[in-house]
Design an enzyme around this catalytic site. Structure first.
Site, PDB file in Angstrom:
ATOM      1  N   HIS B 266      56.098 120.884  69.293  1.00  0.00           N
ATOM      2  CA  HIS B 266      57.128 120.127  70.007  1.00  0.00           C
ATOM      3  C   HIS B 266      56.566 118.795  70.514  1.00  0.00           C
ATOM      4  CE1 HIS B 266      60.756 119.893  72.690  1.00  0.00           C
ATOM      5  NE2 HIS B 266      59.920 119.182  73.438  1.00  0.00           N
ATOM      6  N   GLU B 267      55.459 118.865  71.223  1.00  0.00           N
ATOM      7  CA  GLU B 267      54.893 117.635  71.807  1.00  0.00           C
ATOM      8  C   GLU B 267      54.398 116.690  70.717  1.00  0.00           C
ATOM      9  OE1 GLU B 267      55.599 117.132  74.846  1.00  0.00           O
ATOM     10  OE2 GLU B 267      56.110 119.215  75.350  1.00  0.00           O
ATOM     11  N   HIS B 270      57.244 114.559  69.719  1.00  0.00           N
ATOM     12  CA  HIS B 270      57.399 113.419  70.640  1.00  0.00           C
ATOM     13  C   HIS B 270      56.344 112.349  70.345  1.00  0.00           C
ATOM     14  CE1 HIS B 270      60.500 114.855  73.330  1.00  0.00           C
ATOM     15  NE2 HIS B 270      59.839 115.962  73.662  1.00  0.00           N
ATOM     16  N   GLU B 296      64.153 113.915  72.049  1.00  0.00           N
ATOM     17  CA  GLU B 296      64.211 115.368  71.959  1.00  0.00           C
ATOM     18  C   GLU B 296      64.566 115.795  70.527  1.00  0.00           C
ATOM     19  OE1 GLU B 296      63.131 118.562  74.246  1.00  0.00           O
ATOM     20  OE2 GLU B 296      63.090 116.450  74.810  1.00  0.00           O
TER      21      GLU B 296
END
Lengths: 501, 501
Positions: B266-267, B270, B296
């Site tokens: 997830h990170e 980003h 997101e």
């Protein structure tokens, strides 16, 4: 309460915030930032530095400082406010006379000069560095000339930036004593040194265990882990955002144990100074150690004066042996003390021992005087360097990498900085003899009771930050001004005792 | 070239430098700073924030923005300059209408409100939090009223801060579809879920090995360790100083493996967004992801859309098994995919699965509308919360700690933020279907070839930073504006496929 002071306060708060941000960027750069961030981050740092400069150097601040210099206004200020105004005035006198564009050009040069130096050092190519060094010298002399009053010597102006209140007259006496007293003593010591064994230092020490011991000893000395953190970097250093956020780095290699331990003790000495500054002073212009030399006195007091004494290690040496039983099985605490104090003239300042260290500084002091006061040609410096090393230390560099190119300082224009290192050792010795006269210092060390030592230094030195000068602190504590005598005495007594000279 | 733009540039550079410093302080605070530093460091942060505000909100900048809004001046600007001016105008319109003293009072409240919330959450005591929440709501409504034009709805103004171009009209349609299409589908899925085994997740996984895998998978996805670093913090997050210094944190516990792996993915999603912003844009007001929702979408595209697919894990699952042979010996890649996608309605948003996640947001969206548009009483909120959880998710909190007190957002005044989380998932799905139509996405995943995927996103999304809105990016890429249809379709197809519904 002065209304001019009230008007000065927002400038001070803004400057302190910018300075704290710059400190954090520097810390981050040394400990965390990714390799390729520099080009972009340096734009940010440039802008923040510029803002810092403009926050202090502007017409409104100048007007307020002039008003605040008046007798009536001075009377309306508290001691703390007076000290803060004085410090801002000092910065103003340092920065204002230099035209902004020239300062900017100098900053631009500084941004790249240390990498040119690093390359020249790596390639052993002084010629590559010489033009930058020449430019740096020109800037420093020009800036000093802008600031000169009357018959002031240029090198005195530079010295004063690092060590307020000190000048060549005093330093000539100081280094003169080192030359006449220490040089022959060292020659005598060296004759005995070949017999000193320190085979433990040629063993391997797992890094995780070194870290464990270093963290522990830092805590033993009083490092407050709720108000500070440790990290790692190529060269150990200490910094702080304020007195509730003090940080130092260490470095570790498997070969040998002395480097990391004595770096930890040294940096903890710096850290204790910053922890000890009064809450009312922190985040003000007087909220940090008073000078380079006084800072170095604290780190060296812990590292050398007490940290390399048998009394200090008596209660804790077994802890080190427990961690490294194999490596230290044939080394008693007395052997360890002989080992860590072993002296041998060498080429590299940062690797040198306590006894020969001041001679490295003596060389640099004499060369800086030649450069700034007598216009020494940049081309002539490597030869000058090598001759002085031969004369004072009896060793001669075979390359400029291990000679004149070894230190970063001149590449960033820091002339007048080196003497502070030696002054620090001398101040530490002066404080040491005074402490021994007012407390059972050796007993405390043997009991593992560091608290009274730390409290003493906090009360007499640390709490004041920059609100008192080195000389004021020494005078108020010991009744005497700075003198080199204790330093010479300390080194002679110490080496005579350890090695039965 | 516009001379007004030239005059605006120094303000922009100063604001960006201050903002970058604030980002670094925040990073440092979450990852490194000592426990007791906060009180002093917050003074520094307060001063820097104030300076940031004053850099944009002043008469000169207002004058320049007015001039630059003129047709002739607009024509003189490049596309990039236009985008930058527009973004500064947006900030100006957001901040200027709010009186500086009120904004300062709000900032002071914000500085303490999240710790009051944290205490109330720890003590399960909504009453302690309610007065602060009420004050926060009042501030947000008042500030929105200052900024209101004509018949604009207050909640639309707040939504627009996080998701430029979005409003209640669109979100009502979006959440309407979620309610009518997803709620019944989820009820159907849940019936099958009890049979899904995921015993691997109840095993223990040594943290060092988890870190090794997480670092590797980050690198596999394209995280550039020369331009970024990883660290640890209580809650994972990503930040960046610029596009050459991108940082994220993870957190590790021995229990279970999913948390750290999918946080890393997830990170990294980003982080790839920030790495991908054009060099010319970085360190300008348009040099970061265009909106919360689009950001997101990138993290969830990697975490859920591809990161929880069998194709993604096919070439790399053996690597995970090699690190944890005991823990995963009975888990095939198909079992693992079933496990990581297992859905079960629960109380806590941050621990919920991909399928039920939007219902958590639906609850918050409806309550925020009640608060901002219909003056819902603060006292009535816990009951409202619990009823909606029961209605949409079929579960009811027994305490406010696991109910209305679970999220920090409202304590810092962030109303209008939550919808972006759900929008992000929907945007990710819309991009996913488009990508499948123009490239062999599944083949690339099976081959372990992530480069074309990353390059596509960089070209179509990342490079633009804030210079295009979410809708502009979607329209230019896919030919369509934002729609929730792909999201519903994606979730249905995915769950039908994995569990043979």
């Amino acid at each position: 309460m002065s209304r001019y002071y009230e008007r000065l306060k927002p400038y001070m708060e803004k400057a302190m915030a910018l300075q704290t941000a710059l400190t954090l960027f520097q810390w981050d750069n040394e400990t965390a930032a990714p390799k390729e961030a520099g080009e972009y981050t340096s734009q940010v740092i440039g802008t923040l530095s510029d803002e810092y400069y403009k926050t202090y150097i502007n017409d409104e601040v100048k007007y307020l400082l002039d008003k605040l210099a008046g007798k009536k206004e001075q009377e309306a200020l508290s001691e703390q406010e007076k000290a803060i105004v004085k410090e801002i005035q000092r910065m103003d006198q340092q920065l204002r006379p230099v035209p902004a564009e020239e300062y900017k050009a100098f900053s631009t040069l500084t941004a790249k000069s240390s990498s040119i130096w690093a390359k020249a050092k790596a390639d052993n190519d002084y010629k590559k560095f010489a033009p930058v060094l020449e430019e740096m010298i020109e800037y420093q002399k020009r800036f000093a000339r802008y600031r000169k009053h009357g018959r002031q010597k240029l090198y005195d102006i530079l010295l004063n930036d690092f060590e307020p209140g000190f000048n060549m007259e005093q330093l000539d006496i100081f280094f003169g004593k080192i030359k006449t007293e220490l040089v022959p003593f060292i020659q005598e010591v060296e004759k005995k040194m070949d017999k000193v064994e320190k085979s433990y230092e040629y063993d391997r020490y797992p890094i995780e265990k070194q870290k464990e011991f270093c963290n522990w000893i830092s805590s033993y000395l009083g490092f407050n882990f709720n108000r500070g953190i440790l990290s790692e970097s190529a060269h150990p250093f200490t910094t702080n955002l304020h007195n509730h956020d003090v940080r130092y780095t260490n470095h570790y290699t498997e070969e040998g144990i002395e480097d990391s331990i004595f770096s930890a003790i040294h940096e903890t000495g710096h850290a204790l100074y910053e922890f000890g500054v009064k809450d009312e002073y922190t985040l003000t212009p007087v909220g940090t150690g008073t000078s380079m030399g006084m800072h170095e006195s604290q780190s060296r007091f812990f590292e050398n004066v007490i940290g390399k004494s048998e009394e200090f290690w008596t209660p804790i040496y077994s802890r080190l042996v427990d961690l490294f039983p194999e490596q230290l099985k044939n080394t008693s605490v007395k052997d360890f003390i002989k080992g860590v104090n072993k002296s041998k003239p060498s080429l590299i300042r940062t690797q040198s021992d306590e006894l020969t260290y001041p001679l490295h500084i003596l060389v640099r002091y004499e060369i800086e005087k030649e450069i700034i006061e007598h216009g020494a040609n940049v081309k002539s410096l490597p030869k000058m360097w090598n001759q002085k090393y031969k004369e004072y230390l009896g060793v001669e560099p075979e390359t400029d990498t291990e000679g004149i190119l070894q230190d970063v300082h001149w590449s960033t224009g820091d002339f007048g900085y080196f003497p502070s290192y030696a002054l620090g050792s001398a101040v530490a010795a002066q404080i040491y003899y005074y402490m021994k006269s007012v407390m059972p210092l050796e007993e405390y060390l043997k009991e593992g009771n560091l608290l009274p030592i730390r409290e003493f230094l906090k009360e007499k030195v640390h709490q004041y930050g920059k609100s008192k000068t080195t000389n004021e602190i020494l005078k108020e504590m010991t009744g005497e001004e700075f003198t080199a005598d204790y330093y010479i005495k300390y080194l002679k007594e110490k080496y005579q005792k350890i090695y039965n000279l």
